[in-house]
Design a protein around this motif. Structure first.
Motif, PDB file in Angstrom:
ATOM      1  N   ASP A 110     -11.706   8.785   6.436  1.00 56.79           N
ATOM      2  CA  ASP A 110     -11.524   7.358   6.675  1.00 56.79           C
ATOM      3  C   ASP A 110     -10.051   7.089   6.957  1.00 56.79           C
ATOM      4  N   GLU A 111      -9.731   5.850   7.258  1.00 54.64           N
ATOM      5  CA  GLU A 111      -8.346   5.526   7.616  1.00 54.64           C
ATOM      6  C   GLU A 111      -7.385   5.771   6.462  1.00 54.64           C
ATOM      7  N   PHE A 112      -7.811   5.484   5.240  1.00 55.76           N
ATOM      8  CA  PHE A 112      -6.943   5.731   4.090  1.00 55.76           C
ATOM      9  C   PHE A 112      -6.668   7.226   3.923  1.00 55.76           C
ATOM     10  N   GLY A 113      -7.714   8.033   4.052  1.00 56.21           N
ATOM     11  CA  GLY A 113      -7.538   9.472   3.909  1.00 56.21           C
ATOM     12  C   GLY A 113      -6.628  10.052   4.973  1.00 56.21           C
ATOM     13  N   LYS A 114      -6.829   9.597   6.203  1.00 55.56           N
ATOM     14  CA  LYS A 114      -5.997  10.090   7.303  1.00 55.56           C
ATOM     15  C   LYS A 114      -4.539   9.670   7.114  1.00 55.56           C
ATOM     16  N   ALA A 115      -4.341   8.433   6.676  1.00 55.10           N
ATOM     17  CA  ALA A 115      -2.976   7.957   6.446  1.00 55.10           C
ATOM     18  C   ALA A 115      -2.304   8.740   5.322  1.00 55.10           C
ATOM     19  N   MET A 116      -3.048   9.017   4.265  1.00 54.19           N
ATOM     20  CA  MET A 116      -2.485   9.735   3.128  1.00 54.19           C
ATOM     21  C   MET A 116      -2.069  11.149   3.515  1.00 54.19           C
ATOM     22  N   VAL A 117      -2.953  11.861   4.188  1.00 50.11           N
ATOM     23  CA  VAL A 117      -2.644  13.238   4.564  1.00 50.11           C
ATOM     24  C   VAL A 117      -1.454  13.268   5.515  1.00 50.11           C
ATOM     25  N   GLY A 118      -1.420  12.336   6.447  1.00 50.03           N
ATOM     26  CA  GLY A 118      -0.291  12.276   7.369  1.00 50.03           C
ATOM     27  C   GLY A 118       1.016  11.992   6.648  1.00 50.03           C
ATOM     28  N   PHE A 119       0.958  11.103   5.675  1.00 54.47           N
ATOM     29  CA  PHE A 119       2.170  10.766   4.935  1.00 54.47           C
ATOM     30  C   PHE A 119       2.673  11.952   4.119  1.00 54.47           C
ATOM     31  N   ILE A 120       1.780  12.599   3.377  1.00 54.23           N
ATOM     32  CA  ILE A 120       2.195  13.725   2.531  1.00 54.23           C
ATOM     33  C   ILE A 120       2.696  14.884   3.396  1.00 54.23           C
ATOM     34  N   ARG A 121       2.069  15.097   4.550  1.00 51.27           N
ATOM     35  CA  ARG A 121       2.582  16.095   5.492  1.00 51.27           C
ATOM     36  C   ARG A 121       4.004  15.738   5.928  1.00 51.27           C
ATOM     37  N   GLY A 122       4.224  14.461   6.154  1.00 48.15           N
ATOM     38  CA  GLY A 122       5.546  14.004   6.566  1.00 48.15           C
ATOM     39  C   GLY A 122       6.611  14.210   5.509  1.00 48.15           C
ATOM     40  N   GLU A 123       6.194  14.333   4.244  1.00 43.32           N
ATOM     41  CA  GLU A 123       7.133  14.601   3.152  1.00 43.32           C
ATOM     42  C   GLU A 123       7.455  16.088   3.030  1.00 43.32           C
ATOM     43  N   GLY A 124       6.910  16.900   3.918  1.00 46.73           N
ATOM     44  CA  GLY A 124       7.229  18.323   3.918  1.00 46.73           C
ATOM     45  C   GLY A 124       6.276  19.195   3.144  1.00 46.73           C
ATOM     46  N   VAL A 125       5.159  18.636   2.724  1.00 47.72           N
ATOM     47  CA  VAL A 125       4.158  19.385   1.956  1.00 47.72           C
ATOM     48  C   VAL A 125       3.124  19.973   2.909  1.00 47.72           C
ATOM     49  N   ASP A 126       2.735  21.213   2.673  1.00 44.57           N
ATOM     50  CA  ASP A 126       1.683  21.833   3.483  1.00 44.57           C
ATOM     51  C   ASP A 126       0.326  21.259   3.075  1.00 44.57           C
ATOM     52  N   VAL A 127      -0.385  20.673   4.019  1.00 44.57           N
ATOM     53  CA  VAL A 127      -1.683  20.053   3.732  1.00 44.57           C
ATOM     54  C   VAL A 127      -2.800  20.754   4.508  1.00 44.57           C
ATOM     55  N   SER A 128      -2.564  21.977   4.904  1.00 44.31           N
ATOM     56  CA  SER A 128      -3.536  22.693   5.731  1.00 44.31           C
ATOM     57  C   SER A 128      -4.830  22.990   4.991  1.00 44.31           C
ATOM     58  N   ARG A 178       0.840  -1.196   0.000  1.00 47.34           N
ATOM     59  CA  ARG A 178       0.000   0.000   0.000  1.00 47.34           C
ATOM     60  C   ARG A 178       0.875   1.247   0.000  1.00 47.34           C
ATOM     61  N   LYS A 179       0.641   2.078  -0.984  1.00 54.37           N
ATOM     62  CA  LYS A 179       1.350   3.342  -1.077  1.00 54.37           C
ATOM     63  C   LYS A 179       0.321   4.429  -1.412  1.00 54.37           C
ATOM     64  N   PHE A 180       0.800   5.593  -1.791  1.00 58.23           N
ATOM     65  CA  PHE A 180      -0.090   6.683  -2.178  1.00 58.23           C
ATOM     66  C   PHE A 180       0.412   7.280  -3.484  1.00 58.23           C
ATOM     67  N   GLY A 181      -0.496   7.835  -4.259  1.00 54.87           N
ATOM     68  CA  GLY A 181      -0.071   8.438  -5.508  1.00 54.87           C
ATOM     69  C   GLY A 181      -1.100   9.420  -6.045  1.00 54.87           C
ATOM     70  N   GLY A 182      -0.609  10.410  -6.736  1.00 59.45           N
ATOM     71  CA  GLY A 182      -1.453  11.413  -7.383  1.00 59.45           C
ATOM     72  C   GLY A 182      -0.547  12.429  -8.038  1.00 59.45           C
ATOM     73  N   ALA A 183      -0.863  12.822  -9.253  1.00 56.53           N
ATOM     74  CA  ALA A 183       0.037  13.688 -10.016  1.00 56.53           C
ATOM     75  C   ALA A 183       0.402  14.953  -9.252  1.00 56.53           C
ATOM     76  N   GLU A 184      -0.606  15.599  -8.684  1.00 48.92           N
ATOM     77  CA  GLU A 184      -0.354  16.898  -8.050  1.00 48.92           C
ATOM     78  C   GLU A 184       0.437  16.762  -6.758  1.00 48.92           C
ATOM     79  N   SER A 185       0.084  15.776  -5.935  1.00 49.29           N
ATOM     80  CA  SER A 185       0.859  15.592  -4.701  1.00 49.29           C
ATOM     81  C   SER A 185       2.266  15.093  -5.018  1.00 49.29           C
ATOM     82  N   ASN A 186       2.426  14.326  -6.116  1.00 49.42           N
ATOM     83  CA  ASN A 186       3.774  13.925  -6.531  1.00 49.42           C
ATOM     84  C   ASN A 186       4.642  15.154  -6.807  1.00 49.42           C
ATOM     85  N   VAL A 187       4.072  16.122  -7.520  1.00 48.48           N
ATOM     86  CA  VAL A 187       4.811  17.354  -7.828  1.00 48.48           C
ATOM     87  C   VAL A 187       5.145  18.097  -6.537  1.00 48.48           C
ATOM     88  N   ALA A 188       4.171  18.175  -5.633  1.00 47.14           N
ATOM     89  CA  ALA A 188       4.406  18.876  -4.368  1.00 47.14           C
ATOM     90  C   ALA A 188       5.510  18.194  -3.561  1.00 47.14           C
TER      91      ALA A 188
END
Length: 317
Positions: A58-76, A29-39
């Motif tokens: 849901d759990e997938f959404g929470k995990a995704m946002v937490g992961f992308i935040r952890g990559e240094g992207v602003d998810v506010s 299980r990973k995450f992917g999306g063109a725009e978040s990839n660029v970010a």
């Protein structure tokens, strides 16, 4: 904020025990999306990037946002939906030139994004607004949301960067061509691939396509031509910037997003256009060497090491 982007990211499942899903009993299980990839690519290169989206509460959404935040992207400015779920897709990497993707995204949380949910002040703080042709294909409200984001950017003098990122499965060819041409006309910078140019204008000669995109309204056209590299076109100049050779392509998905991140990084740094496109070529090449949509996106020191190790005579031959 240096770059703000808007679009859907999904949960990605990849077969582990066999490349074919029919035979696989385990999936990563990973995450992917063109725009978040660029970010993510921009954040790894030391820039400030923000991602606007909507995910399921849901759990997938929470995990995704937490992961992308952890990559240094602003998810506010990512919101959560109680009515719709986070989108899912599966990717089979059968061979490097045979990657098959199946989406389960209809009615997803991201497809319910609305124009009124945008915060104009957030977009106004950025230097670039990055959009793709995927988001407006998700629903009418997503189309209107992207149009509103572009309108806000224009009002505040923010440059709009558009990657057509054609997804034929999401809409009819007629509607896709109409919207892609419309968004291209509103973009300051456009990053099409040669196949997307052919789809939009019916020709595949790079010079003709460059001129057609300029006539359509873009001030800077950067046309990707695969392993050969990328052309850039302005009203005053044009050139081919050679690509970097890759001995083995492990996973081509995400290379275009890496290219976009590299080019934007160069523009943010104020280097020459030729050098910015070369950085895009380097990041795109490196992205293909690792399996995953964004896992191969490099940090700045890695780009320097990669370009130094590459035989430049081969690149510019």
């Amino acid at each position: 904020m240096d770059v703000v982007t808007i679009g859907e990211s999904m949960v990605l499942f990849t077969p582990e025990s066999s490349p074919l899903m029919r035979y696989s009993h385990t999936f990563s299980r990973k995450f992917g999306g063109a725009e978040s990839n660029v970010a993510i690519g921009l954040a790894r290169l030391g820039h400030r990037s923000g991602w606007i989206s909507k995910v399921g509460n849901d759990e997938f959404g929470k995990a995704m946002v937490g992961f992308i935040r952890g990559e240094g992207v602003d998810v506010s400015h990512v919101t959560f939906s109680d009515e719709a779920a986070t989108g899912i897709y599966f990717k089979e990497v059968r061979r490097a030139n045979d990657v098959r993707v199946e989406y389960y995204r209809k009615g997803s949380a991201a497809s319910t994004m609305q124009p009124y949910e945008l915060d104009p002040s957030y977009i106004a703080t950025s230097r670039f607004l990055h959009i793709t042709g995927i988001t407006p294909a998700l629903s009418d409200s997503c189309y209107e949301t992207v149009k509103k984001a572009v309108e806000i950017a224009k009002q505040h003098g923010i440059k709009v960067v558009f990657d057509p990122n054609l997804r034929r499965k999401l809409w009819s060819e007629e509607r896709a061509r109409e919207v892609l041409l419309e968004l291209a006309s509103l973009a300051d910078i456009i990053l099409p691939g040669i196949d997307e140019g052919r789809f939009m204008f019916g020709v595949d000669d790079p010079e003709k396509l460059g001129n057609l995109f300029l006539q359509n309204g873009s001030a800077l056209v950067i046309l990707k031509v695969g392993a050969k590299g990328a052309f850039y076109f302005t009203e005053k100049e044009s050139a081919l910037v050679p690509g970097y050779p890759v001995e083995e392509v492990v996973d081509p998905v995400g290379a275009g997003d890496g290219f976009a991140a590299g080019v934007l990084s160069g523009l943010l740094d104020g280097i020459s256009l030729d050098a910015a496109v070369a950085r895009g070529n380097a990041v795109g090449a490196m992205a293909t060497m690792v399996q995953g949509d964004f896992e191969g996106l490099p940090e700045r020191s890695e780009i320097e090491r990669f370009t130094q190790q590459t035989n430049l005579e081969d690149v510019h031959r």
